[in-house]
Scaffold this active site. Structure first.
Site, PDB file in Angstrom:
ATOM      1  N   GLU A  20       0.828  -1.220   0.000  1.00 51.59           N
ATOM      2  CA  GLU A  20       0.000   0.000   0.000  1.00 51.59           C
ATOM      3  C   GLU A  20       0.861   1.268   0.000  1.00 51.59           C
ATOM      4  O   GLU A  20       0.823   2.063   0.943  1.00 51.59           O
ATOM      5  CB  GLU A  20      -0.937  -0.014   1.202  1.00 51.59           C
ATOM      6  N   GLU A  65      -5.451  -8.438  -0.727  1.00 50.54           N
ATOM      7  CA  GLU A  65      -6.075  -8.273   0.595  1.00 50.54           C
ATOM      8  C   GLU A  65      -7.554  -7.986   0.399  1.00 50.54           C
ATOM      9  O   GLU A  65      -7.916  -7.110  -0.395  1.00 50.54           O
ATOM     10  CB  GLU A  65      -5.476  -7.088   1.373  1.00 50.54           C
TER      11      GLU A  65
HETATM   12  C1  BG6 Z   1      -4.278  -3.101   5.069  1.00 49.01           C
HETATM   13  C2  BG6 Z   1      -2.898  -3.472   5.574  1.00 49.01           C
HETATM   14  O1  BG6 Z   1      -4.358  -1.751   4.914  1.00 49.01           O
HETATM   15  O2  BG6 Z   1      -5.357  -3.358   5.902  1.00 49.01           O
HETATM   16  C3  BG6 Z   1      -2.875  -4.595   6.578  1.00 49.01           C
HETATM   17  O3  BG6 Z   1      -2.034  -3.780   4.504  1.00 49.01           O
HETATM   18  C4  BG6 Z   1      -4.019  -4.406   7.554  1.00 49.01           C
HETATM   19  O4  BG6 Z   1      -1.606  -4.616   7.184  1.00 49.01           O
HETATM   20  C5  BG6 Z   1      -5.329  -4.441   6.799  1.00 49.01           C
HETATM   21  O5  BG6 Z   1      -4.022  -5.323   8.603  1.00 49.01           O
HETATM   22  C6  BG6 Z   1      -6.565  -4.322   7.678  1.00 49.01           C
HETATM   23  O6  BG6 Z   1      -6.470  -3.204   8.477  1.00 49.01           O
HETATM   24  P1  BG6 Z   1      -6.621  -3.294  10.062  1.00 49.01           P
HETATM   25  O7  BG6 Z   1      -6.240  -1.974  10.559  1.00 49.01           O
HETATM   26  O8  BG6 Z   1      -8.041  -3.626  10.289  1.00 49.01           O
HETATM   27  O9  BG6 Z   1      -5.709  -4.371  10.479  1.00 49.01           O
END
Ligand code: BG6
Length: 485
Positions: free
Chosen positions: A193, A386
């Site tokens: 990201e 993701e």
């Molecule tokens: C993404 C990141 O932005 O979101 C991850 O690359 C992160 O590292 C994921 O865990 C979810 O966000 P969060 O804050 O709910 O863990």
């Protein structure tokens, strides 16, 4: 077994994703150095809509954390102990049938301070064993080189990525891991990201806002260095591993206009364009004109060296990977409108979308839209690296974890992803975020669970760390077996 109705292309890479700093723990074992993630405190008590508070960091917090030897207040220091438990975790992922696991290499295991001449052999050996174990289970590694875990030494001594020297240090790290793992790893991502640097300069760029007079200028200087470092990683990677695929990565932050008023449409367009600035540079190979105007109007000037433009143009990414969690709404004038936030930023509330327990807007159709948008713009393979739902899970008395909400989240997103494939999008694969429960990035909570594998640990670090299969585990296993829904 019944045939799937929505079948994906042959060889589609179904998988899961984690990051070293949120899973490994063992933050100071085997000579690992301190990283930016080891400074993060649990922010579970912050209002979930206060994304500015979630992104904030100050000098005092850093100074305090640097001398605190315990992991009590720093959940990422303990992670889920993947460092020691990976054989068991990979066995479970193998049982699920994962084709690929996206994970990161912690820079601080290989170069504890970041600027050493020689790598730390113990760190290298850890990933030797990890990759070997993955292959034993038929799981292909997809490795992120930088996932929110730069060495604190580089933050304190060099000002993080604002220093050009960090480009060289990162280059050494890349060469070391490419050389070492070239036979085990075929798929790489340079920066997780990369766009996050504008929202959270510390985690992405090692920029402590208190230490800079003009933070915005520092951010774009650091970002330029990351663009160069990413291009150089593509160069070094291809020289050593001609067959490897080296991608870049974006947080996809899709914006809809609040109304059909041209002003709102323009506001949404601007936000979407800004989101794509990062991939424009890494795929089209140059700064887009709309950003030149932005820099000029804001008086932002950053140093670019002779040869930089050529590097960006020559060593573009092989594929574009991205995270997708939620969509946003933009309005020319948002005063008085109800707001929501999610994934480290905020916007106007969309009345058509449900919210997760953390207030993130759930929008499966947005995934189809973003896939089509990105593919039309770049015409290179895409990879959803993701996507997932953070939720409170409950273990029933019989040990079952009935996360039907997670199954329906994934089902609806996979359906839309399949539509995008029918639309003609070239999609390499899909790795669900947090295949196993881990420490959340933004708030460092444990109880914000994403996994299909449950980990018995609470926010204070209590628990046996035992792993348990949730209902979604069995569901995803079947999706993978059938190569679709
Ligand atoms: C993404 C990141 O932005 O979101 C991850 O690359 C992160 O590292 C994921 O865990 C979810 O966000 P969060 O804050 O709910 O863990």
């Amino acid at each position: 077994m019944q045939q799937a109705k929505r079948v994906f292309p042959k060889g589609f890479m179904w998988g899961g994703a984690i990051a070293a700093n949120q899973a490994e723990g063992a933050w100071n074992k085997d000579s690992k150095g301190m990283s930016t993630a080891d400074i993060a405190i649990n922010k579970k008590n912050i209002n979930k809509n206060d994304y500015k508070g979630l992104n904030a960091i100050d000098d005092n917090q850093i100074k305090k954390a640097m001398i605190d030897p315990s992991d009590a207040n720093y959940p990422k220091r303990r992670g889920i102990d993947f460092y020691h438990r990976y054989p068991e975790d990979l066995a479970l992922m193998g049982e699920m049938g994962l084709k690929v696991l996206r994970l990161s290499i912690a820079w601080t295991r290989i170069y504890p301070n970041g600027d050493e001449a020689q790598p730390n052999e113990a760190g290298l050996q850890f990933y030797d064993s990890l990759f070997a174990e993955m292959h034993r289970h038929g799981i292909e590694p997809l490795v992120t080189l930088s996932h929110y875990e730069m060495p604190m030494h580089l933050v304190n001594e060099y000002g993080g990525w604002t220093s050009r020297k960090v480009v060289d240090f990162f280059g050494n790290f890349c060469k070391t891991v490419f050389n070492r793992y070239k036979d085990q790893v075929k798929y790489w991502i340079t920066f997780n990201e990369i766009d996050g640097i504008v929202r959270h300069p510390f985690t992405n760029g090692g920029i402590v806002p208190d230490r800079f007079e003009n933070v915005e200028q520092a951010v774009y200087q650091a970002l330029h260095h990351q663009f160069i470092a990413s291009a150089l990683a593509v160069k070094y990677g291809h020289e050593l591993m001609p067959e490897a695929k080296i991608g870049c990565m974006l947080t996809s932050l899709l914006h809809y206009p609040h109304t059909c008023s041209p002003d709102d449409v323009l506001a949404a367009h601007r936000n979407n364009e800004f989101n794509l600035f990062f991939s424009d540079v890494q795929i089209r190979g140059k700064y887009p004109n709309y950003m030149k105007r932005f820099f000029k109007e804001k008086g932002i000037e950053f140093q670019q060296l002779e040869g930089d433009a050529e590097l960006l143009q020559t060593y573009t990414a092989d594929f574009l990977s991205f995270s997708y969690y939620n969509s946003f709404v933009a309005s020319k004038d948002s005063e008085g409108l109800e707001k929501v936030s999610g994934n480290t930023m905020g916007g106007v509330k969309n009345p058509y979308l449900p919210l997760s327990e953390w207030g993130w807007q759930i929008d499966p159709t947005g995934l189809r839209i973003i896939l089509n948008t990105l593919y039309s713009r770049y015409q290179i393979p895409l990879f959803v690296v993701e996507n997932g739902l953070g939720a409170y899970d409950k273990v029933d008395e019989d040990g079952r974890i009935k996360d039907d909400y997670r199954i329906s989240y994934f089902k609806s997103h996979i359906e839309e992803m399949h539509e995008a494939v029918l639309d003609g999008v070239e999609l390499m694969g899909y790795t669900v975020w947090g295949i196993i429960d881990l420490i959340s990035y933004s708030s460092s909570e444990m109880e914000k669970r994403y996994g299909m594998i449950y980990v018995d640990q609470d926010d204070d670090g209590n628990g046996t760390l035992a792993r348990m299969k949730k209902d979604s585990f069995y569901w995803y296993k079947e999706v993978i077996e059938k190569n679709g829904l």
